[in-house]
Design an enzyme around this catalytic site. Structure first.
Site, short mmCIF file in Angstrom:
data_model
loop_
_atom_site.label_atom_id
_atom_site.label_comp_id
_atom_site.label_asym_id
_atom_site.label_seq_id
_atom_site.Cartn_x
_atom_site.Cartn_y
_atom_site.Cartn_z
N GLU A 267 0.93 -19.09 2.69
CA GLU A 267 1.98 -19.28 1.68
C GLU A 267 1.86 -20.66 1.07
O GLU A 267 1.74 -21.64 1.83
CB GLU A 267 3.36 -19.09 2.31
CG GLU A 267 3.56 -17.66 2.77
CD GLU A 267 4.97 -17.36 3.31
OE1 GLU A 267 5.82 -18.25 3.28
OE2 GLU A 267 5.19 -16.23 3.76
N HIS A 286 8.75 -15.44 -0.59
CA HIS A 286 9.51 -15.75 0.63
C HIS A 286 10.96 -16.17 0.30
O HIS A 286 11.36 -17.31 0.55
CB HIS A 286 8.81 -16.86 1.43
CG HIS A 286 9.20 -16.88 2.88
ND1 HIS A 286 8.36 -17.31 3.88
CD2 HIS A 286 10.35 -16.51 3.51
CE1 HIS A 286 8.97 -17.23 5.05
NE2 HIS A 286 10.18 -16.74 4.84
C1 GLV Z 1 13.05 -17.51 6.84
O1 GLV Z 1 12.03 -16.92 6.75
C2 GLV Z 1 13.66 -17.89 8.08
O2 GLV Z 1 13.03 -17.76 9.14
O3 GLV Z 1 14.81 -18.36 8.04
#
Ligand code: GLV
Length: 326
Positions: A267, A286
């Site tokens: 990412e 994400h």
């Molecule tokens: C996001 O991906 C988290 O783990 O809060």
């Protein structure tokens, strides 16, 4: 003397001010990009607390330099970016932010499921690109959601919240988890099955499991080959749970029908990544927990955990609880 803390990204002003009232705060706020490793290395041995994000790799090598560090407060529920065992060996507390993001992440999971099933992104692009000439019997036909079977891998808080939404769509809910959850079975009519059965029987396979050495590439070629040709894979957990090369092949050659992905092995995923060239992939950057209210709550909770630890208390969401049992 106020304890020194380091904050690895710009965070909401009110949360920063709250920390500043009791701590001496250094912050990486030059750009909205992860703090460079050398800056992190310089800061880590100066501070007692670090407020970090899932983009910060807090590994053993870094922790070796942390002479005064008492707490690593992660603004995320997942903490695979942190070597928790190495922190525990050094008596450093690790905290996370469960609970406050459950419903928001379940909303996004369901939104992604629906967008992928009904080809919303493709359909919107089709219209905007001027390709829409007429209503047509088989144009942009997708998969039904109402009454379908959903298989949830990882029945934690978010899994349960997704199951609740699925029940609203009269879906049959299957789940696979390390341990059985009798209360979820009773409350939401979810059925516990083994992984193979879940993959074979589900129209939607939703990944909501933490990322650990055990779940690394849990979904690979073999698992994808068990799924229905019409099935859809949704991943809102961590990219590493899926073998992306195998997923690309499966999507390209029709082993499965589509995938909705909010997370990736790397990412940001490079824009020339093969997965992004496929029309049957809906890809998001994400954003599972990204509602205004929830991100505020996550920042507040991250600060709260950190301040509790620095005040010598047990933080609300301590990950390495063995430290207090010791
Ligand atoms: C996001 O991906 C988290 O783990 O809060």
């Amino acid at each position: 003397m106020k304890p020194k803390v380091f904050v690895t990204r710009k965070i909401p002003e009110n949360v920063l001010n709250k920390m500043k009232s009791v701590c001496e705060v250094q912050i990486w706020e030059k750009e909205d990009i992860p703090v460079p490793r050398d800056v992190l290395e310089q800061q880590i041995n100066k501070v007692e607390g670090i407020f970090c994000l899932l983009t910060d790799k807090i590994d053993e090598d870094l922790l070796q330099r942390a002479e005064k560090l008492k707490v690593i407060s992660n603004m995320a529920v997942g903490y695979n970016n942190i070597d928790v065992a190495a922190a525990t060996r050094r008596g450093i507390m690790v905290t996370n932010t469960p609970g406050v993001l459950t419903e928001t992440t379940a909303d996004l999971t369901f939104a992604l499921l629906m967008a992928t099933a009904r080809r919303l992104v493709e359909a919107s692009d089709y219209l905007k690109q001027g390709k829409w000439r007429t209503w047509s019997p088989m144009l942009l036909t997708g998969q039904d959601i109402f009454g379908a079977t959903i298989g949830i891998i990882g029945m934690g808080r978010i899994g349960e919240a997704v199951a609740k939404r699925a029940r609203g769509f009269s879906m049959k809910v299957l789940y696979y988890n390390r341990s059985r959850k009798p209360n979820v079975e009773e409350k939401l009519g979810a059925t516990y099955v083994d992984l193979q059965s879940l993959l074979k029987e589900s129209d939607y396979v939703c990944l909501l499991t933490p990322y650990t050495p055990e779940t690394h590439h849990m979904i690979g070629k073999e698992e994808l080959s068990l799924m229905k040709k019409t099935a859809i894979l949704i991943n809102t957990s961590r990219g590493g749970v899926v073998d992306e090369k195998a997923l690309y092949e499966a999507l390209k050659n029709g082993t499965i029908w589509a995938a909705g992905l909010d997370v990736f092995e790397q990412e940001p995923i490079p824009v020339d990544h093969p997965l992004l060239s496929l029309p049957n992939v809906v890809a998001l950057p994400h954003i599972g927990s990204a509602s205004l209210k929830t991100r505020m709550k996550m920042a507040e909770l991250t600060a709260e955990n950190m301040l509790q630890a620095l005040a010598g208390k047990v933080p609300k969401y301590l990950v390495n609880t063995e430290l207090i049992r010791a």
